[in-house]
Design an enzyme around this catalytic site. Structure first.
Site, PDB file in Angstrom:
ATOM      1  N   LYS A 171       0.844  -1.197   0.000  1.00 50.28           N
ATOM      2  CA  LYS A 171       0.000   0.000   0.000  1.00 50.28           C
ATOM      3  C   LYS A 171       0.877   1.245   0.000  1.00 50.28           C
ATOM      4  CE  LYS A 171      -4.057  -2.090   0.436  1.00 50.28           C
ATOM      5  NZ  LYS A 171      -5.212  -1.877  -0.473  1.00 50.28           N
ATOM      6  N   ASP A 196      -0.269  -0.434  -4.468  1.00 50.82           N
ATOM      7  CA  ASP A 196      -1.700  -0.096  -4.492  1.00 50.82           C
ATOM      8  C   ASP A 196      -1.900   1.233  -3.780  1.00 50.82           C
ATOM      9  OD1 ASP A 196      -4.418   0.052  -4.487  1.00 50.82           O
ATOM     10  OD2 ASP A 196      -4.764  -1.746  -3.271  1.00 50.82           O
ATOM     11  N   ASN A 198      -4.855   3.019  -3.769  1.00 50.59           N
ATOM     12  CA  ASN A 198      -6.254   3.251  -3.358  1.00 50.59           C
ATOM     13  C   ASN A 198      -6.772   4.640  -3.758  1.00 50.59           C
ATOM     14  OD1 ASN A 198      -5.169   1.202  -0.952  1.00 50.59           O
ATOM     15  ND2 ASN A 198      -7.217   0.746  -1.688  1.00 50.59           N
ATOM     16  N   GLU A 221      -1.494  -0.023  -8.906  1.00 51.17           N
ATOM     17  CA  GLU A 221      -2.952  -0.130  -8.814  1.00 51.17           C
ATOM     18  C   GLU A 221      -3.595   1.169  -8.333  1.00 51.17           C
ATOM     19  OE1 GLU A 221      -4.008  -3.676  -6.695  1.00 51.17           O
ATOM     20  OE2 GLU A 221      -5.901  -2.833  -6.001  1.00 51.17           O
ATOM     21  N   ASP A 246      -8.966  -1.005  -9.548  1.00 50.82           N
ATOM     22  CA  ASP A 246      -9.690  -1.744  -8.514  1.00 50.82           C
ATOM     23  C   ASP A 246     -10.991  -0.979  -8.228  1.00 50.82           C
ATOM     24  OD1 ASP A 246     -10.654  -2.805  -6.138  1.00 50.82           O
ATOM     25  OD2 ASP A 246      -8.810  -2.598  -5.005  1.00 50.82           O
ATOM     26  N   LYS A 270     -13.412  -8.143  -7.978  1.00 50.74           N
ATOM     27  CA  LYS A 270     -13.962  -8.454  -6.655  1.00 50.74           C
ATOM     28  C   LYS A 270     -15.419  -8.876  -6.802  1.00 50.74           C
ATOM     29  CE  LYS A 270     -10.815  -5.615  -3.949  1.00 50.74           C
ATOM     30  NZ  LYS A 270     -10.554  -4.368  -3.219  1.00 50.74           N
TER      31      LYS A 270
HETATM   32 MG   LIG Z   1      -6.794  -2.023  -4.329  1.00 47.24          MG
END
Ligand SMILES: [Mg+2]
Length: 377
Positions: A171, A196, A198, A221, A246, A270
């Site tokens: 992250k 990632d 976010n 990501e 994502d 997901k």
């Molecule tokens: Mg993600």
């Protein structure tokens, strides 16, 4: 199979240790479950909603009871005293307005119906989904360490690799990007690493993000907010590291839009967000047609949701390791036993149902809310 009742259950679960990602700390894992009761047995489903969810994903409070009651009414009212609807029809019936909240509830109800259906037919989920692989690779996720402690990050990545993780997703956030990735790459030269963000970077940060090409990442990501496909596409065209999406992938239609726009070369799929495992397969097929690689992403599921994710990951479209580690490692208490894991792979179950077994004592100890909706007499 005749539907007799649906139980709505909330279990107050929590993570063993808080996990930090850009702008949020995950610790509370209160989880909504459904149990569909039929005259031939029952099935369990798990909802992906969680306490600290951020857009586009819903919190448990945001969907229970209104969205839940609407979905249950749509799905079962027409079948009072009647037959269980087929699992493949659940999302189509339950998702009215197409919100992510509705999709997350539909995904959970689909799971419960699927579990009941498969147990009654003595069939495994892996068999139903036509998996290409019985053993699927496990990836791990490492959060932002408290006080941005580089040593703690290196240790966490090392622990994940020691446990056999086929890739580690790190992250990042503005100000915590080059330094951690550089340090991890220096320490673990051959590790498969993803970053990632976010959605935490502004489009103006693109020049700095291009510099991440140095670290040999498998993908970067969700650098920008979910709504902004254009900035992702522009960045994808200007860096060698593949861009993954994502949060931007909030529906099957949206996945199609994103891959056709060239906004990503990797998709984090997901099922809980998209409306269940059949929606996830449709999304993965759209990705495969566009030459976009897929992996199955997680929401810190219990063993139940994670067994479904693992079976999905056995399909040929999923070429990258998913978030499929044993929930016993991150949940303080896990009400469903997961699959056996060895050397960075999990072996899919051949048992009837979804492959997860209820631990009744754990569920009873953590269940804080139950209501039962009866059908027929
Ligand atoms: Mg993600």
């Amino acid at each position: 199979m005749r539907v007799e009742a649906v139980e709505v259950v909330v279990a107050q679960l929590s993570l063993r240790a808080p996990v930090h990602s850009a702008g949020v700390t995950h610790a509370d894992k209160a989880t909504l479950f459904f149990r569909v009761v039929t005259d031939e047995g029952s099935g369990w489903g798990e909802c992906s909603a969680y306490a600290d969810a951020r857009s586009p994903d819903p919190t448990v409070e945001a969907i229970e009871p209104t969205t839940v009651d609407r979905a249950i009414a749509r799905l079962f009212t027409g079948s009072v005293g009647g037959n269980l609807p087929s699992a493949s029809s659940v999302a189509g019936v339950c998702v009215g307005g197409g919100s992510v909240g509705e999709q997350s509830v539909a995904g959970a109800l689909e799971m419960a119906v699927l579990d009941a259906e498969l147990r009654s037919a003595s069939r495994s989920l892996a068999s139903l989904l036509g998996v290409a692989h019985r053993e699927v690779g496990v990836g791990d996720v490492v959060g932002i360490p408290p006080e941005h402690d580089l040593g703690a990050l290196i240790d966490a990545v090392g622990a994940a690799l020691d446990e056999g993780a086929r890739r580690v997703r790190i992250k990042i956030e503005p100000g915590w990007d080059h330094e951690p990735l550089s340090a991890v790459r220096e320490r673990y030269a051959d590790a498969v690493l993803q970053a990632d963000a976010n959605g935490s970077f502004e489009p103006g940060a693109a020049a700095g993000l291009r510099g991440l090409d140095t670290y040999g990442l498998r993908c970067l990501e969700q650098p920008f907010v979910a709504e902004d496909l254009q900035s992702h596409r522009a960045l994808a065209e200007s860096m060698s590291t593949p861009i993954a999406l994502d949060e931007s992938l909030w529906s099957v239609a949206r996945v199609r839009d994103a891959v056709q726009a060239g906004a990503c070369r990797v998709a984090c799929v997901k099922p809980g967000r998209l409306g269940g495992v059949f929606a996830a397969i449709a999304a993965a097929e759209a990705c495969a047609e566009a030459g976009v690689e897929c992996f199955v992403g997680g929401f810190f599921e219990t063993g139940l949701g994670r067994c479904v994710n693992a079976a999905l990951a056995g399909r040929a479209e999923f070429s990258l390791p998913g978030d499929l580690g044993d929930p016993d490692r991150y949940l303080a208490a896990n009400p469903f036993a997961y699959l056996p894991e060895e050397s960075g792979t999990v072996r899919l179950s051949d048992a009837p149902g979804l492959g997860a077994e209820l631990r009744p004592g754990v569920m009873a100890a953590h269940r804080t809310y139950t209501r039962r909706v009866d059908f027929g007499s």
